[in-house]
Design a protein around this motif. Structure first.
Motif, mmCIF file in Angstrom:
data_model
loop_
_atom_site.group_PDB
_atom_site.id
_atom_site.type_symbol
_atom_site.label_atom_id
_atom_site.label_comp_id
_atom_site.label_asym_id
_atom_site.label_seq_id
_atom_site.Cartn_x
_atom_site.Cartn_y
_atom_site.Cartn_z
ATOM 1 N N UNK A 1 0.796 -1.227 0.000
ATOM 2 C CA UNK A 1 0.000 0.000 0.000
ATOM 3 C C UNK A 1 0.831 1.280 0.000
ATOM 4 N N UNK A 2 2.155 1.145 0.178
ATOM 5 C CA UNK A 2 2.996 2.336 0.213
ATOM 6 C C UNK A 2 3.733 2.514 -1.113
ATOM 7 N N UNK A 3 3.536 3.671 -1.749
ATOM 8 C CA UNK A 3 4.132 3.946 -3.055
ATOM 9 C C UNK A 3 5.638 3.731 -3.069
ATOM 10 N N UNK A 4 6.321 4.304 -2.090
ATOM 11 C CA UNK A 4 7.774 4.284 -2.119
ATOM 12 C C UNK A 4 8.350 2.903 -1.849
ATOM 13 N N UNK A 5 7.612 2.078 -1.124
ATOM 14 C CA UNK A 5 8.051 0.698 -0.902
ATOM 15 C C UNK A 5 7.852 -0.112 -2.182
ATOM 16 N N UNK A 6 6.701 0.053 -2.805
ATOM 17 C CA UNK A 6 6.430 -0.637 -4.064
ATOM 18 C C UNK A 6 7.437 -0.223 -5.131
ATOM 19 N N UNK A 7 7.827 1.040 -5.130
ATOM 20 C CA UNK A 7 8.828 1.501 -6.095
ATOM 21 C C UNK A 7 10.117 0.704 -5.964
ATOM 22 N N UNK A 8 10.542 0.409 -4.735
ATOM 23 C CA UNK A 8 11.760 -0.373 -4.525
ATOM 24 C C UNK A 8 11.627 -1.767 -5.143
ATOM 25 N N UNK A 9 10.434 -2.349 -5.013
ATOM 26 C CA UNK A 9 10.199 -3.666 -5.612
ATOM 27 C C UNK A 9 10.270 -3.580 -7.136
ATOM 28 N N UNK A 10 9.701 -2.531 -7.699
ATOM 29 C CA UNK A 10 9.740 -2.354 -9.149
ATOM 30 C C UNK A 10 11.174 -2.193 -9.641
ATOM 31 N N UNK A 11 11.959 -1.426 -8.898
ATOM 32 C CA UNK A 11 13.356 -1.219 -9.279
ATOM 33 C C UNK A 11 14.139 -2.527 -9.232
ATOM 34 N N UNK A 12 13.886 -3.325 -8.191
ATOM 35 C CA UNK A 12 14.574 -4.608 -8.069
ATOM 36 C C UNK A 12 14.167 -5.549 -9.191
ATOM 37 N N UNK A 13 12.880 -5.588 -9.499
ATOM 38 C CA UNK A 13 12.422 -6.471 -10.573
ATOM 39 C C UNK A 13 12.998 -6.037 -11.910
ATOM 40 N N UNK A 14 13.020 -4.748 -12.161
ATOM 41 C CA UNK A 14 13.583 -4.236 -13.418
ATOM 42 C C UNK A 14 15.049 -4.644 -13.546
ATOM 43 N N UNK A 15 15.767 -4.538 -12.441
ATOM 44 C CA UNK A 15 17.181 -4.917 -12.435
ATOM 45 C C UNK A 15 17.360 -6.403 -12.749
ATOM 46 N N UNK B 1 18.145 -10.936 -17.232
ATOM 47 C CA UNK B 1 17.635 -12.158 -17.831
ATOM 48 C C UNK B 1 16.649 -12.960 -17.016
ATOM 49 N N UNK B 2 16.264 -12.470 -15.830
ATOM 50 C CA UNK B 2 15.282 -13.179 -15.006
ATOM 51 C C UNK B 2 13.895 -12.621 -15.340
ATOM 52 N N UNK B 3 13.117 -13.352 -16.104
ATOM 53 C CA UNK B 3 11.818 -12.866 -16.564
ATOM 54 C C UNK B 3 10.703 -13.558 -15.770
ATOM 55 N N UNK B 4 9.770 -12.752 -15.273
ATOM 56 C CA UNK B 4 8.652 -13.282 -14.490
ATOM 57 C C UNK B 4 7.344 -13.104 -15.269
ATOM 58 N N UNK B 5 6.827 -14.184 -15.808
ATOM 59 C CA UNK B 5 5.532 -14.110 -16.482
ATOM 60 C C UNK B 5 4.404 -14.466 -15.518
#
Length: 221
Positions: free
Chosen positions: A69-83, A88-92
C-alpha cells in the motif's frame, strides 16, 4: 521504518507494466491476467518484493500477486524487478498491486486465491489498533471471502506478542490451525522449503527466533 514520499514513485507505479491498475476490474477473471491458468498465491504487505520474486522464480507453476500500500516501498520492488529482468530473469507469473488490503474482497472473487502469505506484518502495538493487524479476526474474515475451500494462510514474524495475538484470533474463528512454531529455523519439519524474506534474514542473524503459523479454512463450501 517505511519508505515514503520518494519523488516520482506514484508516476512510476502508474506507468509500470508490472503493476495491475484498477485491480477491481479483474474480480472473477484473474486467470485471464496471467499467461497461464494456474493457482494464485498472494502476499499481503510484500515490502520490497524479494520473497515473492524468489517464489515466482522457484515455482513457475504458480501465479503470484504482491500487494503493497505504500508507493515508495512498491517503487523499490519495481526497481529490483527491473534490475533482475535486465539480467535475464523474466517473471511471467508475477504482478504487483498498490492497494489497501482491506479491499481484497472487492478485488478477488470467492475461491480465486489458493494461498496468502503474511510476512513480518506491522504489529500495530496499541490495543485500539488491533483490527488493523493483518492476522486479526477482521482480516481473517476478508481472507475467508477470497480463498478456495481449503485455502491456506502462512504467517511469519519475529514479534512474539503479535504471534500470540494471532494464535488467539485463530482460536476465536472457524479457521484450522494446521501448524505453528515459535522457532521456525530450529523446527526441522516446518523449515523445509522455507524461503526467507529480507527481514527474516536480518532478524534471525540478530538471534531473534522466527515464529510461523499455517492456518486453513474449514471446508464449508
Amino acid at each position: 521504518m517505511r519508505l515514503r514520499n520518494i519523488p516520482g514513485a506514484q508516476d512510476a507505479i502508474l506507468e509500470s507494466p508490472y503493476v495491475i491498475q484498477q485491480p477491481e476490474s479483474h474480480k472473477g477473471s484473474w486467470e485471464n491476467v496471467f499467461e497461464k491458468k494456474q493457482p494464485i498465491h498472494i502476499e499481503v504487505g510484500m515490502g520490497k518484493g524479494r520473497f515473492l520474486m524468489d517464489l515466482a522464480r522457484l515455482h513457475p507453476e504458480i501465479n503470484y500477486v504482491g500487494i503493497e500500500m505504500y508507493d515508495s516501498v512498491l517503487l523499490r520492488a519495481l526497481q529490483k524487478r527491473h534490475e533482475l529482468e535486465e539480467n535475464g530473469v523474466v517473471y511471467s507469473n508475477l504482478y504487483f498491486m498498490r492497494v489497501d488490503a482491506r479491499l481484497l474482497p472487492d478485488i478477488f472473487d470467492k475461491g480465486e486465491v489458493d494461498k496468502i502469505y503474511l510476512n513480518f506484518s506491522d504489529p500495530w502495538p496499541k490495543a485500539r489498533h488491533a483490527k488493523r493487524r493483518l492476522t486479526s479476526r477482521e482480516f481473517l474474515a476478508r481472507y475467508d471471502q477470497i480463498l478456495v475451500p481449503d485455502g491456506k494462510v502462512e504467517f511469519k514474524t519475529d514479534n512474539k506478542g503479535l504471534f500470540e495475538f494471532s494464535l488467539e484470533e485463530v482460536k476465536e474463528t472457524k479457521w484450522n490451525l494446521d501448524a505453528f512454531t515459535f522457532d521456525l529455523h530450529h523446527n526441522e519439519e516446518m523449515v523445509k522449503g522455507n524461503v526467507m524474506t529480507e527481514y527474516e534474514e536480518k532478524f534471525s542473524s540478530m538471534g531473534n527466533p522466527i515464529c510461523k503459523m499455517v492456518i486453513s479454512r474449514q471446508k464449508t463450501d
